[in-house]
Design a protein around this motif. Structure first.
Motif, PDB file in Angstrom:
ATOM      1  N   GLN A  47     -25.730   5.775  15.464  1.00 10.44           N
ATOM      2  CA  GLN A  47     -26.908   6.162  14.687  1.00 10.44           C
ATOM      3  C   GLN A  47     -26.956   5.433  13.348  1.00 10.44           C
ATOM      4  N   PRO A  48     -28.022   4.655  13.074  1.00 11.21           N
ATOM      5  CA  PRO A  48     -28.156   4.063  11.747  1.00 11.21           C
ATOM      6  C   PRO A  48     -28.497   5.152  10.731  1.00 11.21           C
ATOM      7  N   LEU A  49     -27.951   5.039   9.529  1.00  9.99           N
ATOM      8  CA  LEU A  49     -28.118   6.091   8.531  1.00  9.99           C
ATOM      9  C   LEU A  49     -28.056   5.486   7.133  1.00  9.99           C
ATOM     10  N   ASP A  71     -26.529   0.969   4.147  1.00 11.44           N
ATOM     11  CA  ASP A  71     -26.781   1.446   5.509  1.00 11.44           C
ATOM     12  C   ASP A  71     -25.464   1.636   6.258  1.00 11.44           C
ATOM     13  N   LEU A  72     -25.404   2.717   7.032  1.00  7.34           N
ATOM     14  CA  LEU A  72     -24.233   3.041   7.835  1.00  7.34           C
ATOM     15  C   LEU A  72     -24.634   3.052   9.305  1.00  7.34           C
ATOM     16  N   ASP A 103     -18.034   5.173  10.807  1.00  3.81           N
ATOM     17  CA  ASP A 103     -19.071   4.206  10.437  1.00  3.81           C
ATOM     18  C   ASP A 103     -18.652   2.821  10.913  1.00  3.81           C
ATOM     19  N   LEU A 104     -19.255   2.361  12.012  1.00  2.70           N
ATOM     20  CA  LEU A 104     -18.929   1.035  12.534  1.00  2.70           C
ATOM     21  C   LEU A 104     -19.273  -0.056  11.529  1.00  2.70           C
ATOM     22  N   GLY A 105     -20.268   0.216  10.685  1.00  7.33           N
ATOM     23  CA  GLY A 105     -20.684  -0.780   9.706  1.00  7.33           C
ATOM     24  C   GLY A 105     -19.726  -0.949   8.545  1.00  7.33           C
TER      25      GLY A 105
END
Length: 274
Positions: A104-106, A136-137, A156-158
């Motif tokens: 999920q982008p967050l 952005d996460l 958080d993959l980012g």
């Protein structure tokens, strides 16, 4: 008195015979090399085909998740993903594919709200684990199977550069993207792994440009792949015929070995063909 013509004849016959022998030997050598090269080329095609088929099956599974999300009108939630996975076993069909997740982008500013929302839904103790200050996460929102992989929830993959680069590449292109080598959150053995991602966009939104695709991003679906397991059995029919190495090109252009066939004692240092 020496007969010069008599001496010349045996020398001439010897020279002709040696030349024919050399030509015949060269012809046999060339034929042998061509035959070996043909076998090598066929083995390479077969090996590439097997690897492509495995990645195509992973890509097909991710595509099914995207289509199921489109039908529901939203990315699969935890129970949706559990129900969807209950009737499928494609992860078992491709060696090395461990779990399927929804990412999920967050916005970083929405972290507290997102955590409170999931906790209110009954996911007590849910926390986002991130690093850095990126605005952005990309949060692992759902994962199946959960057994053995629950620790990935909320990650958080980012927050990790290699994963973030692959995510951005998938989002910007609208196509599946394969990451460089990563260490899985749930992998205690630290095996070399990759992440295969596919973006999901809001239906009806324009997707022509990179800016439009970023604005329309709804979620991503991903599969972690353990490289050594992915390659299991892929060269079973090629034992003794070919050695191969799967390489990863880093952002600085350097090559890193991911996996491949171990060199046996006594094998030549340089391959015959490449």
């Amino acid at each position: 008195f020496v007969d010069e013509h008599g001496l010349a004849l045996p020398v001439l016959v010897f020279a002709i015979g040696a030349g024919l022998t050399a030509a015949l030997a060269w012809g046999v050598y060339r034929q042998s090399e061509q035959s070996a090269r043909t076998r090598f080329d066929h083995a390479v095609v077969r090996l590439e085909g097997q690897l492509k088929e495995r990645f195509d099956r992973v890509r097909g599974g991710l595509g099914e998740v995207v289509r199921a999300s489109d039908v529901l009108g939203h990315p699969l939630r935890r129970q949706d993903l559990r129900n969807w996975m209950a009737g499928r076993d494609w992860l078992k069909e491709v060696p090395g594919t461990l779990a399927l997740s929804i990412v999920q982008p967050l916005a970083r500013n929405d972290m507290a709200l997102y955590e409170a929302h999931l906790q209110a839904e009954g996911h007590a103790g849910f926390r986002i684990r991130t690093a850095g200050q990126a605005p952005d996460l990309y949060i692992v929102d759902a994962i199946e199977p959960q057994q053995g992989f629950r620790s990935a929830l909320g990650f958080d993959l980012g927050s990790e550069p290699v994963r973030r680069e692959a995510i951005q590449r998938a989002v910007d292109s609208g196509l599946p993207a394969l990451s460089g080598r990563v260490t899985l959150v749930q992998e205690a053995r630290r095996r070399v792994s990759l992440l295969y991602l596919m973006p999901m966009y809001d239906k009806g939104m324009p997707l022509t440009t990179v800016v439009q695709r970023r604005a329309a991003l709804r979620a991503l679906t991903s599969v972690p792949i353990v490289v050594d397991e992915l390659l299991q059995g892929v060269d079973a029919a090629l034992q003794g015929q070919i050695r191969f190495t799967l390489m990863d090109t880093a952002r600085d252009g350097t090559l890193h070995r991911l996996a491949g066939t171990a060199r046996q004692a006594g094998q030549e240092s340089q391959p015959r063909f490449a």
